[in-house]
Design an enzyme around this catalytic site. Sequence first.
Site, PDB file in Angstrom:
ATOM      1  N   ARG A  57       0.771  -1.249   0.033  1.00 37.32           N
ATOM      2  CA  ARG A  57       0.047   0.015   0.003  1.00 37.32           C
ATOM      3  C   ARG A  57       0.870   1.206   0.096  1.00 37.32           C
ATOM      4  O   ARG A  57       0.234   2.390  -0.184  1.00 37.32           O
ATOM      5  CB  ARG A  57      -0.955   0.204   1.310  1.00 37.32           C
ATOM      6  CG  ARG A  57      -2.080   1.047   0.966  1.00 37.32           C
ATOM      7  CD  ARG A  57      -3.215   1.040   1.974  1.00 37.32           C
ATOM      8  NE  ARG A  57      -2.888   0.757   3.360  1.00 37.32           N
ATOM      9  CZ  ARG A  57      -2.311   1.478   4.224  1.00 37.32           C
ATOM     10  NH1 ARG A  57      -1.903   2.417   4.007  1.00 37.32           N
ATOM     11  NH2 ARG A  57      -2.230   0.555   5.462  1.00 37.32           N
ATOM     12  N   TYR A 110     -17.791  12.896 -16.495  1.00 38.66           N
ATOM     13  CA  TYR A 110     -18.229  11.544 -15.998  1.00 38.66           C
ATOM     14  C   TYR A 110     -19.116  11.551 -14.867  1.00 38.66           C
ATOM     15  O   TYR A 110     -18.947  12.637 -14.043  1.00 38.66           O
ATOM     16  CB  TYR A 110     -16.813  10.834 -15.745  1.00 38.66           C
ATOM     17  CG  TYR A 110     -17.403   9.391 -15.351  1.00 38.66           C
ATOM     18  CD1 TYR A 110     -18.160   8.548 -15.931  1.00 38.66           C
ATOM     19  CD2 TYR A 110     -16.719   8.840 -14.101  1.00 38.66           C
ATOM     20  CE1 TYR A 110     -18.542   7.175 -15.492  1.00 38.66           C
ATOM     21  CE2 TYR A 110     -17.370   7.714 -13.408  1.00 38.66           C
ATOM     22  CZ  TYR A 110     -18.224   6.862 -14.064  1.00 38.66           C
ATOM     23  OH  TYR A 110     -18.435   5.555 -13.483  1.00 38.66           O
ATOM     24  N   ASP A 182      -8.717  15.297 -16.600  1.00 36.70           N
ATOM     25  CA  ASP A 182      -8.961  13.906 -17.010  1.00 36.70           C
ATOM     26  C   ASP A 182      -8.440  13.637 -18.443  1.00 36.70           C
ATOM     27  O   ASP A 182      -9.487  14.007 -19.325  1.00 36.70           O
ATOM     28  CB  ASP A 182     -10.406  13.433 -16.486  1.00 36.70           C
ATOM     29  CG  ASP A 182     -10.528  11.954 -16.729  1.00 36.70           C
ATOM     30  OD1 ASP A 182     -10.060  11.416 -17.505  1.00 36.70           O
ATOM     31  OD2 ASP A 182     -11.742  11.544 -15.945  1.00 36.70           O
ATOM     32  N   LYS A 207      -9.554   2.006 -18.968  1.00 41.64           N
ATOM     33  CA  LYS A 207     -10.116   2.291 -20.395  1.00 41.64           C
ATOM     34  C   LYS A 207      -9.149   2.096 -21.395  1.00 41.64           C
ATOM     35  O   LYS A 207      -8.812   0.514 -21.482  1.00 41.64           O
ATOM     36  CB  LYS A 207     -10.862   3.700 -20.672  1.00 41.64           C
ATOM     37  CG  LYS A 207     -11.637   4.107 -19.411  1.00 41.64           C
ATOM     38  CD  LYS A 207     -13.037   3.131 -19.335  1.00 41.64           C
ATOM     39  CE  LYS A 207     -13.983   3.595 -18.453  1.00 41.64           C
ATOM     40  NZ  LYS A 207     -14.019   4.036 -16.996  1.00 41.64           N
TER      41      LYS A 207
HETATM   42  C1  LIG Z   1     -13.916  10.041 -18.275  1.00 41.01           C
HETATM   43  C2  LIG Z   1     -13.862   8.996 -17.118  1.00 41.01           C
HETATM   44  N1  LIG Z   1     -13.060   9.483 -15.951  1.00 41.01           N
HETATM   45  C3  LIG Z   1     -13.017   8.641 -14.956  1.00 41.01           C
HETATM   46  C4  LIG Z   1     -13.930   7.383 -14.940  1.00 41.01           C
HETATM   47  C5  LIG Z   1     -14.036   6.625 -13.711  1.00 41.01           C
HETATM   48  O1  LIG Z   1     -13.007   5.685 -13.904  1.00 41.01           O
HETATM   49  P1  LIG Z   1     -13.082   4.190 -12.868  1.00 41.01           P
HETATM   50  O2  LIG Z   1     -14.357   3.539 -13.670  1.00 41.01           O
HETATM   51  O3  LIG Z   1     -11.818   3.592 -13.506  1.00 41.01           O
HETATM   52  O4  LIG Z   1     -13.042   4.586 -11.654  1.00 41.01           O
HETATM   53  C6  LIG Z   1     -14.519   7.064 -16.200  1.00 41.01           C
HETATM   54  C7  LIG Z   1     -15.379   5.998 -16.017  1.00 41.01           C
HETATM   55  O5  LIG Z   1     -16.142   5.612 -16.997  1.00 41.01           O
HETATM   56  C8  LIG Z   1     -14.668   7.986 -17.186  1.00 41.01           C
HETATM   57  O6  LIG Z   1     -15.349   7.624 -18.325  1.00 41.01           O
END
Ligand SMILES: Cc1ncc(COP(=O)(O)O)c(C=O)c1O
Length: 394
Positions: A57, A110, A182, A207
């Site tokens: 961790r 998101y 992001d 992703k």
């Molecule tokens: C643009 C974006 N950021 C963050 C996330 C969150 O990621 P996680 O599902 O790996 O926590 C997603 C999830 O679909 C996303 O599309």
Amino acid sequence: MKDYGFNTRAIHGGSDGKNPDNALNPPIFQTSTFVFDDIDHVERVMSFESDDYVYTRGNNPTLRLFENRMAELEYGKGAVAFSSGMAAISSVLFSLLKPGDNVIVHRTLYGSSYTLTTQLLPKYGVEYKVVDLTDLEELNESIDSNTRVIYFESPSNPDLSIIDIREVARIARERNIKVVVDNTFASPCFQNPLKLGADVVVHSATKYICGHGDVVGGVAIAQDTDYIDSLKFEYMCEFGGVMSPFDAWLLLRGLKTLGIRMEQHESNAMAVAEYLRGNPRVQKVNYPGIEDFKGYDIAKEQMDGFGAIISFEVEGGLESATRLVEGLELIKLAVSLGDCETLIEVPAAMTHRGYPADQLERFGFSESMVRISVGIEDMDDIIADLDQSFRRIY
Ligand SMILES: Cc1ncc(COP(=O)(O)O)c(C=O)c1O
């Protein structure tokens, strides 16, 4: 590493090329703890004189390799791996904000990031402002003396807004505000926000970085190594959102093919976007690679490719959108994106349920918007599947 190209860095970056027993691939250090030689050794490690390992961790060789590789791919000086994209995003925002501060976010995010900023952070005294960041005047007007962070996705989820990262970073720097981007939709293959002036980049590694739909993970990258140490040892370590070594290993494997996957994703997406634009039942197509799309010029300037996420509206609203996604045979009805498989979803009913259903217009989407993550199957098969489902509706 030398000034190698993206694919070379995605395969070799962050590594000294030496693996135990001359193995081509790194081992998975599937261990929770590490053994000390003696108390002197404990002292050297615990006082950061040595960067040997203590406990997974805090760090682990497989995680460290993944972090080093991500730092190289995003032109950062350090990275922190997390158990999910949301663990990365929440830890970064908590690390940069305190009670009394406010964060400015783009109007489309998101769904969980929207909920985090508009529902969770206010519980801890952090205010938020939802702004259309494609409008720099609106951004300028919304900044006040308590603004500490500007947080957005570009392209954004689900309407593919393109935000001028360089300009936002310029405005932010003058006011001593941190910019967190992001970069999930573009992946480090198509965009590097740190090079454009952002302070921190986050990814849902679930992703494109993974690419195979078999890992949930996240990562944050920055150039400020003191910030990275604080994010790792104060936030990742204490909140506990650590990535598992096996997942880090799978992500290292996924990264090797990121470049060629992105090429195929994008060429398929271009063809799907053209098909959708030529379909008389489709009313609006959002894809940064379309020349008359609002963000096209900025996307062309700040990205090396347009990605493979498209959103669109069909004639007949929610009923037609529902029939379209239910009538598909090859394309899967699922949340998530960036996998080899083409995935389709209705954001208002799925990934973006956290947005107030009666005010979606204000945020730039609608209850009948369909989002497609174009996979790397044969392009003709993806289009034929969409086409047969459209034919069934109309
Ligand atoms: C643009 C974006 N950021 C963050 C996330 C969150 O990621 P996680 O599902 O790996 O926590 C997603 C999830 O679909 C996303 O599309």
